[in-house]
Write a protein that holds these residues in place. Structure first.
Motif, PDB file in Angstrom:
ATOM      1  N   LEU A   9       0.346   0.962  -9.223  1.00  0.00           N
ATOM      2  CA  LEU A   9      -0.851   0.116  -9.172  1.00  0.00           C
ATOM      3  C   LEU A   9      -0.480  -1.365  -9.113  1.00  0.00           C
ATOM      4  O   LEU A   9      -1.125  -2.156  -8.408  1.00  0.00           O
ATOM      5  N   LEU A  10       0.588  -1.749  -9.840  1.00  0.00           N
ATOM      6  CA  LEU A  10       1.013  -3.149  -9.819  1.00  0.00           C
ATOM      7  C   LEU A  10       1.569  -3.559  -8.457  1.00  0.00           C
ATOM      8  O   LEU A  10       1.477  -4.728  -8.067  1.00  0.00           O
ATOM      9  N   ALA A  11       2.167  -2.615  -7.728  1.00  0.00           N
ATOM     10  CA  ALA A  11       2.783  -2.938  -6.429  1.00  0.00           C
ATOM     11  C   ALA A  11       1.778  -3.570  -5.473  1.00  0.00           C
ATOM     12  O   ALA A  11       2.117  -4.473  -4.702  1.00  0.00           O
ATOM     13  N   PHE A  12       0.549  -3.107  -5.516  1.00  0.00           N
ATOM     14  CA  PHE A  12      -0.469  -3.628  -4.602  1.00  0.00           C
ATOM     15  C   PHE A  12      -0.705  -5.123  -4.808  1.00  0.00           C
ATOM     16  O   PHE A  12      -0.993  -5.855  -3.859  1.00  0.00           O
ATOM     17  N   PHE A  13      -0.544  -5.592  -6.040  1.00  0.00           N
ATOM     18  CA  PHE A  13      -0.839  -6.986  -6.367  1.00  0.00           C
ATOM     19  C   PHE A  13       0.394  -7.886  -6.361  1.00  0.00           C
ATOM     20  O   PHE A  13       0.280  -9.094  -6.178  1.00  0.00           O
ATOM     21  N   LEU A  14       1.583  -7.320  -6.540  1.00  0.00           N
ATOM     22  CA  LEU A  14       2.785  -8.136  -6.713  1.00  0.00           C
ATOM     23  C   LEU A  14       3.633  -8.270  -5.448  1.00  0.00           C
ATOM     24  O   LEU A  14       4.399  -9.218  -5.332  1.00  0.00           O
ATOM     25  N   LEU A  15       3.523  -7.341  -4.516  1.00  0.00           N
ATOM     26  CA  LEU A  15       4.359  -7.398  -3.315  1.00  0.00           C
ATOM     27  C   LEU A  15       3.651  -8.156  -2.188  1.00  0.00           C
ATOM     28  O   LEU A  15       2.425  -8.176  -2.105  1.00  0.00           O
ATOM     29  N   THR A  16       4.459  -8.774  -1.321  1.00  0.00           N
ATOM     30  CA  THR A  16       3.966  -9.445  -0.119  1.00  0.00           C
ATOM     31  C   THR A  16       4.574  -8.725   1.077  1.00  0.00           C
ATOM     32  O   THR A  16       5.783  -8.499   1.127  1.00  0.00           O
ATOM     33  N   GLY A  74       6.888  10.072 -16.713  1.00  0.00           N
ATOM     34  CA  GLY A  74       6.043  10.044 -15.523  1.00  0.00           C
ATOM     35  C   GLY A  74       4.991   8.953 -15.539  1.00  0.00           C
ATOM     36  O   GLY A  74       4.602   8.437 -14.482  1.00  0.00           O
ATOM     37  N   ILE A  75       4.525   8.573 -16.723  1.00  0.00           N
ATOM     38  CA  ILE A  75       3.425   7.600 -16.830  1.00  0.00           C
ATOM     39  C   ILE A  75       3.783   6.218 -16.259  1.00  0.00           C
ATOM     40  O   ILE A  75       2.962   5.612 -15.544  1.00  0.00           O
ATOM     41  N   PRO A  76       4.990   5.648 -16.522  1.00  0.00           N
ATOM     42  CA  PRO A  76       5.289   4.315 -15.965  1.00  0.00           C
ATOM     43  C   PRO A  76       5.219   4.249 -14.445  1.00  0.00           C
ATOM     44  O   PRO A  76       4.917   3.186 -13.887  1.00  0.00           O
ATOM     45  N   SER A  77       5.473   5.354 -13.753  1.00  0.00           N
ATOM     46  CA  SER A  77       5.420   5.352 -12.290  1.00  0.00           C
ATOM     47  C   SER A  77       4.014   5.042 -11.800  1.00  0.00           C
ATOM     48  O   SER A  77       3.836   4.296 -10.830  1.00  0.00           O
ATOM     49  N   ARG A 101       0.830  -1.209   0.000  1.00  0.00           N
ATOM     50  CA  ARG A 101       0.000   0.000   0.000  1.00  0.00           C
ATOM     51  C   ARG A 101       0.863   1.256   0.000  1.00  0.00           C
ATOM     52  O   ARG A 101       0.528   2.248  -0.655  1.00  0.00           O
ATOM     53  N   THR A 102       1.974   1.212   0.737  1.00  0.00           N
ATOM     54  CA  THR A 102       2.846   2.388   0.814  1.00  0.00           C
ATOM     55  C   THR A 102       3.489   2.683  -0.525  1.00  0.00           C
ATOM     56  O   THR A 102       3.508   3.832  -0.983  1.00  0.00           O
ATOM     57  N   ILE A 103       4.022   1.660  -1.180  1.00  0.00           N
ATOM     58  CA  ILE A 103       4.690   1.882  -2.462  1.00  0.00           C
ATOM     59  C   ILE A 103       3.686   2.283  -3.538  1.00  0.00           C
ATOM     60  O   ILE A 103       3.992   3.103  -4.412  1.00  0.00           O
ATOM     61  N   MET A 104       2.462   1.750  -3.468  1.00  0.00           N
ATOM     62  CA  MET A 104       1.432   2.187  -4.409  1.00  0.00           C
ATOM     63  C   MET A 104       1.161   3.688  -4.256  1.00  0.00           C
ATOM     64  O   MET A 104       1.140   4.433  -5.246  1.00  0.00           O
ATOM     65  N   ARG A 105       0.985   4.139  -3.026  1.00  0.00           N
ATOM     66  CA  ARG A 105       0.729   5.564  -2.779  1.00  0.00           C
ATOM     67  C   ARG A 105       1.877   6.437  -3.266  1.00  0.00           C
ATOM     68  O   ARG A 105       1.666   7.457  -3.936  1.00  0.00           O
ATOM     69  N   ILE A 106       3.095   6.016  -2.967  1.00  0.00           N
ATOM     70  CA  ILE A 106       4.267   6.794  -3.328  1.00  0.00           C
ATOM     71  C   ILE A 106       4.407   6.914  -4.844  1.00  0.00           C
ATOM     72  O   ILE A 106       4.560   8.010  -5.394  1.00  0.00           O
ATOM     73  N   ALA A 107       4.359   5.778  -5.540  1.00  0.00           N
ATOM     74  CA  ALA A 107       4.646   5.771  -6.979  1.00  0.00           C
ATOM     75  C   ALA A 107       3.576   6.493  -7.787  1.00  0.00           C
ATOM     76  O   ALA A 107       3.888   7.251  -8.712  1.00  0.00           O
ATOM     77  N   VAL A 108       2.313   6.265  -7.455  1.00  0.00           N
ATOM     78  CA  VAL A 108       1.241   6.941  -8.188  1.00  0.00           C
ATOM     79  C   VAL A 108       1.335   8.455  -7.978  1.00  0.00           C
ATOM     80  O   VAL A 108       1.207   9.239  -8.928  1.00  0.00           O
ATOM     81  N   GLY A 109       1.602   8.878  -6.756  1.00  0.00           N
ATOM     82  CA  GLY A 109       1.691  10.304  -6.457  1.00  0.00           C
ATOM     83  C   GLY A 109       2.805  11.003  -7.200  1.00  0.00           C
ATOM     84  O   GLY A 109       2.596  12.044  -7.839  1.00  0.00           O
ATOM     85  N   TRP A 110       4.029  10.426  -7.133  1.00  0.00           N
ATOM     86  CA  TRP A 110       5.129  11.140  -7.796  1.00  0.00           C
ATOM     87  C   TRP A 110       4.989  11.058  -9.315  1.00  0.00           C
ATOM     88  O   TRP A 110       5.420  11.971 -10.024  1.00  0.00           O
ATOM     89  N   GLY A 111       4.375   9.991  -9.839  1.00  0.00           N
ATOM     90  CA  GLY A 111       4.187   9.894 -11.285  1.00  0.00           C
ATOM     91  C   GLY A 111       3.275  10.990 -11.817  1.00  0.00           C
ATOM     92  O   GLY A 111       3.551  11.608 -12.852  1.00  0.00           O
ATOM     93  N   VAL A 112       2.170  11.236 -11.106  1.00  0.00           N
ATOM     94  CA  VAL A 112       1.243  12.294 -11.513  1.00  0.00           C
ATOM     95  C   VAL A 112       1.930  13.652 -11.474  1.00  0.00           C
ATOM     96  O   VAL A 112       1.806  14.470 -12.402  1.00  0.00           O
TER      97      VAL A 112
END
Length: 456
Positions: A204-211, A196-199, A94-105
């Protein structure tokens, strides 16, 4: 017997099986977070390439650029500790999802800046969103790997910095050369949009791929999960001298020595990141595509330095000297770069920058083996973030200092000499104030002390 807890599975794992378990852990965690970190670095430092045309297009000065490049780290400083504490509570995915989506935008929005305050505001927000990624990765790896298996993994993740520049430098040159004027937008605008778009996608992928933790790893067997958790528990018991509370690490002298040491190293690293393209352009490589490939070669040496020093540190089971001597090599490279600029030696400047990249970048992943020797639990979560956020203020001051020196003297040479001196101060701090031996091994865990490597 009913209600009896199952016996630990660790005795059933032979050494080869144990190594295979941790290889599986590394392959499941490290590649993805390394890719995320590569994209973060590309978005963080692409402003160094955008600068080559953006300043003229917007009629901005070197001082405006230096302030905007550096203000990123104020957001970093203010939000890094809260981000890492939040990661400990809600998990990495959840943390990495928040971080990556935010800085990408925010990175995409950089394409529409027109006033200096737009630039400052978005760079601050980019730092605020990215805050916590670096210490979050360090903390996340402590959930999965004991110290003697963590050095190479951290080195691979931290190699994202030179990898981003190795790949991102020619990519930035290519994009800027071939997109200028497309749909009425300048080359530097397309650079921010496309990178910026790949971030956002990776977030979004981080939520599904990380444990989040080993206990949640359905891709490990019950026996393997038990072994990983037992190995980490043994390390916790072994390093009984570590601090556990946030208040305690604020009183710990070593915390502030680590902050100052890393600050000095980051001063050199920020110089390479934000002014490397300008230094190479001053040496006569003005074609954007050629400049990109030259920077790629320089940062390839930085990547090599990270991997070699991380491997060597693990092999020698030593972190303190490997951090300090690598930083000393980085400082030497900056001194030689200043001399080369004064004498007009283009090849000498490139060689010196490559040497500095290998040393400075090679010191950083090994440095992160030092804090877990003194902290654990919540203290480690907050301490890693505190060290990184305070030390990264160097990224705020170094670009402004070097930009100001260039504006006042017409050359980067004097500024490079000063920054090299700062990096050498970090070397002295590590040698003088970081103790050689880790906290004493507890009497209750002699066998694990033999099994696990001590960092000195």
């Amino acid at each position: 017997m009913a209600g009896q807890q199952p016996a630990p599975f660790t005795a059933h794992l032979d050494p080869q099986h144990r190594d295979r378990v941790f290889r599986r852990v590394v392959l499941r965690t490290v590649p993805f977070i390394t890719v995320v970190y590569v994209i973060a670095w590309m978005d963080r430092v692409n402003v160094g390439f955008a600068k080559l045309t953006m300043l003229d297009d917007l009629s901005w000065s070197e001082t405006v650029y230096g302030a905007g490049a550096g203000i990123f780290f104020l957001g970093y400083f203010l939000f890094e500790v809260p981000s890492n504490l939040l990661l400990e509570r809600i998990g990495a995915r959840r943390t990495i999802m928040r971080i990556a989506v935010g800085w990408g935008v925010v990175s995409v929005l950089m394409a529409w800046v027109s006033q200096p305050w737009h630039f400052y505001a978005l760079r601050f927000l980019q730092g605020a969103f990215e805050a916590g990624l670096h210490p979050g990765i360090i903390l996340y790896l402590t959930y999965w790997l004991p110290a003697h298996r963590r050095g190479k993994a951290v080195a691979i993740c931290m190699s994202a910095s030179p990898l981003a520049m190795l790949v991102g430098s020619p990519l930035a040159g290519f994009l800027m050369k071939h997109t200028d004027g497309l749909l009425g937008k300048a080359d530097w605008q397309w650079l921010f949009i496309i990178e910026g778009i790949p971030s956002v996608v990776l977030g979004l992928l981080a939520f599904f791929l990380l444990t989040d933790r080993p206990r949640d790893a359905t891709w490990l067997s019950a026996e393997e999960r038990a072994y990983v958790e037992a190995e980490l528990s043994r390390e916790t018991a072994r390093l009984s001298g570590r601090e556990h509370s946030l208040r305690a690490i604020l009183r710990l002298r070593t915390t502030w020595v680590l902050i100052l040491s890393l600050y000095c190293i980051i001063t050199g690293n920020a110089t390479l990141s934000f002014y490397g393209p300008s230094l190479v352009a001053d040496a006569g490589f003005t074609d954007l595509a050629d400049l990109g490939w030259v920077m790629s070669g320089i940062f390839a040496l930085g990547w090599t330095g990270m991997l070699v020093n991380g491997w060597w540190s693990d092999r020698r089971r030593e972190a303190r000297r490997h951090t300090a001597w690598a930083a000393a090599v980085g400082a030497l490279g900056l001194i030689l770069a200043a001399v080369a600029q004064q004498t007009g030696s283009s090849l000498g400047l490139l060689a010196a920058l490559a040497l500095s990249a290998a040393g400075t970048m090679g010191s950083i992943p090994v440095f992160w083996s030092l804090p877990p020797r003194f902290m654990s639990g919540t203290a480690l979560a907050a301490g890693v973030a505190l060290i990184n956020s305070c030390a990264n203020l160097a990224g705020y001051f170094a670009p402004q200092f070097l930009g100001g020196m260039k504006a006042n003297t017409g050359s980067y040479a004097l500024g490079l000499f000063v920054i090299a001196g700062v990096e050498l101060i970090g070397v002295v701090l590590i040698f003088v104030f970081i103790r050689k031996e880790p906290p004493a091994v507890t009497a209750t865990a002699p066998d694990s002390a033999k099994a696990d490597a001590e960092l000195s």
